[in-house]
Design a protein around this motif. Sequence first.
Motif, PDB file in Angstrom:
ATOM      1  N   GLY A 136       0.799  -1.214   0.000  1.00 15.14           N
ATOM      2  CA  GLY A 136       0.000   0.000   0.000  1.00 15.14           C
ATOM      3  C   GLY A 136       0.827   1.257   0.000  1.00 15.14           C
TER       4      GLY A 136
ATOM      5  N   GLN B 123      -4.531  -0.357  -9.458  1.00 16.51           N
ATOM      6  CA  GLN B 123      -4.573  -0.422  -7.998  1.00 16.51           C
ATOM      7  C   GLN B 123      -3.834  -1.650  -7.480  1.00 16.51           C
TER       8      GLN B 123
ATOM      9  N   GLU C 176      -0.686  -1.413  -4.893  1.00 18.49           N
ATOM     10  CA  GLU C 176      -0.668  -2.081  -3.596  1.00 18.49           C
ATOM     11  C   GLU C 176       0.445  -3.129  -3.493  1.00 18.49           C
TER      12      GLU C 176
ATOM     13  N   GLN D 208     -10.028   7.067  -1.705  1.00 20.57           N
ATOM     14  CA  GLN D 208      -9.462   7.710  -0.519  1.00 20.57           C
ATOM     15  C   GLN D 208     -10.569   8.312   0.342  1.00 20.57           C
TER      16      GLN D 208
ATOM     17  N   ALA E  85      -7.686   3.585   2.217  1.00 22.21           N
ATOM     18  CA  ALA E  85      -6.325   3.605   2.756  1.00 22.21           C
ATOM     19  C   ALA E  85      -6.163   4.814   3.668  1.00 22.21           C
TER      20      ALA E  85
ATOM     21  N   ASP F 286      -3.163   6.472   4.010  1.00 17.60           N
ATOM     22  CA  ASP F 286      -2.128   7.365   3.490  1.00 17.60           C
ATOM     23  C   ASP F 286      -2.784   8.634   2.941  1.00 17.60           C
TER      24      ASP F 286
ATOM     25  N   TYR G  91      -2.619   8.933  -0.802  1.00 13.68           N
ATOM     26  CA  TYR G  91      -2.980   7.713  -1.530  1.00 13.68           C
ATOM     27  C   TYR G  91      -3.551   8.008  -2.914  1.00 13.68           C
TER      28      TYR G  91
END
Length: 328
Positions: free
Chosen positions: A157, A204, A208, A301, A306, A308, A311
């Motif tokens: 991730g 994606q 990841e 997001q 996630a 982050d 992200y």
Amino acid sequence: MDAAAALNQAVLTDGRSLDALKTQSSKDPKAAIRVAAKQFEALFMQEVLKSMRQATLSSGMMENSATQMGRDMLDTQYAATLSGRPGGLGDLIAQQLERQLDTAKPGGHTLTPISQSPQSRYTGPSTAQFVAQMGQIAINPLLAAAQGRSSPPAAPGAVEGDAALREAQGGRSSTAQEFVREHRAAAEAAAAQTGIPASFLIGQAAHESGWGRRQILNADGTSSNNLFGIKAGRGWTGPTTDIVTTEYENGVPRKLVQRFRAYASTAESFADYARLMLGNPRYAGVVAGSETPGEFARGLQAAGYATDPAYASKLERVIRTAQRLQDS
């Protein structure tokens, strides 16, 4: 300088001070654990720096035993300086050992969850497994560099879109192209179910897993085939694996042990991702209204896929790279 700091510095420079550490452990076990954990981290950092030196071509000029000794001494000081920082390897080892110490005491409490997520209760690896996982995360980028490959991401991730873009544009895109070819059929099947473009799904999965080079591993070292970094919540009854990963709390990255789903194949991973997108109401907007890579990434997001904070921007760049590779 307090007693623990003084002992820590002494152990770094004088092996005989290990006796003092043993004495300290009988008086204040947790303080001794913190010192020992930092020493482990410092030794680990020394090995990392040593391997980096070995992977670097020597200039040949002014190279002799004296310069080698000087570099070794400098690396020792670098290792000491880099070790012991909050949230680092030593901190994590100390936390794990302190939990086990408390549990071992008569009437001690049981292990508490490392993550505050209601879906995560820590029943994870032993200390030895935990240290091994942390070592794997730290050493894999170095091994990749020594073998002439670009470094994989630090944790599932956490793939940088810019790194993927540079790899794809720099004449070293074979790994990325192979990843696109390998997962095209599974992505198209998931796309048919969800309506999300296959290139978005491949992008994606690439983000990841680091284009398949940094997959989540089972305890025996085999791949969990979890390309989307999907965690195992309370409702998951299938196989799982516990790994150390990066999570952001209030924008601050932290290393945590998390439980992830495991699959028999990567095709199962794509199929389960499709079920997650269709079955979880918070992703309804992502499925219905993602016409561009940016909309898809920002939607994920916003839905909390996630932690982050960057992200969406990272994911968008990797998806656009995947699109170019898919079209080439």
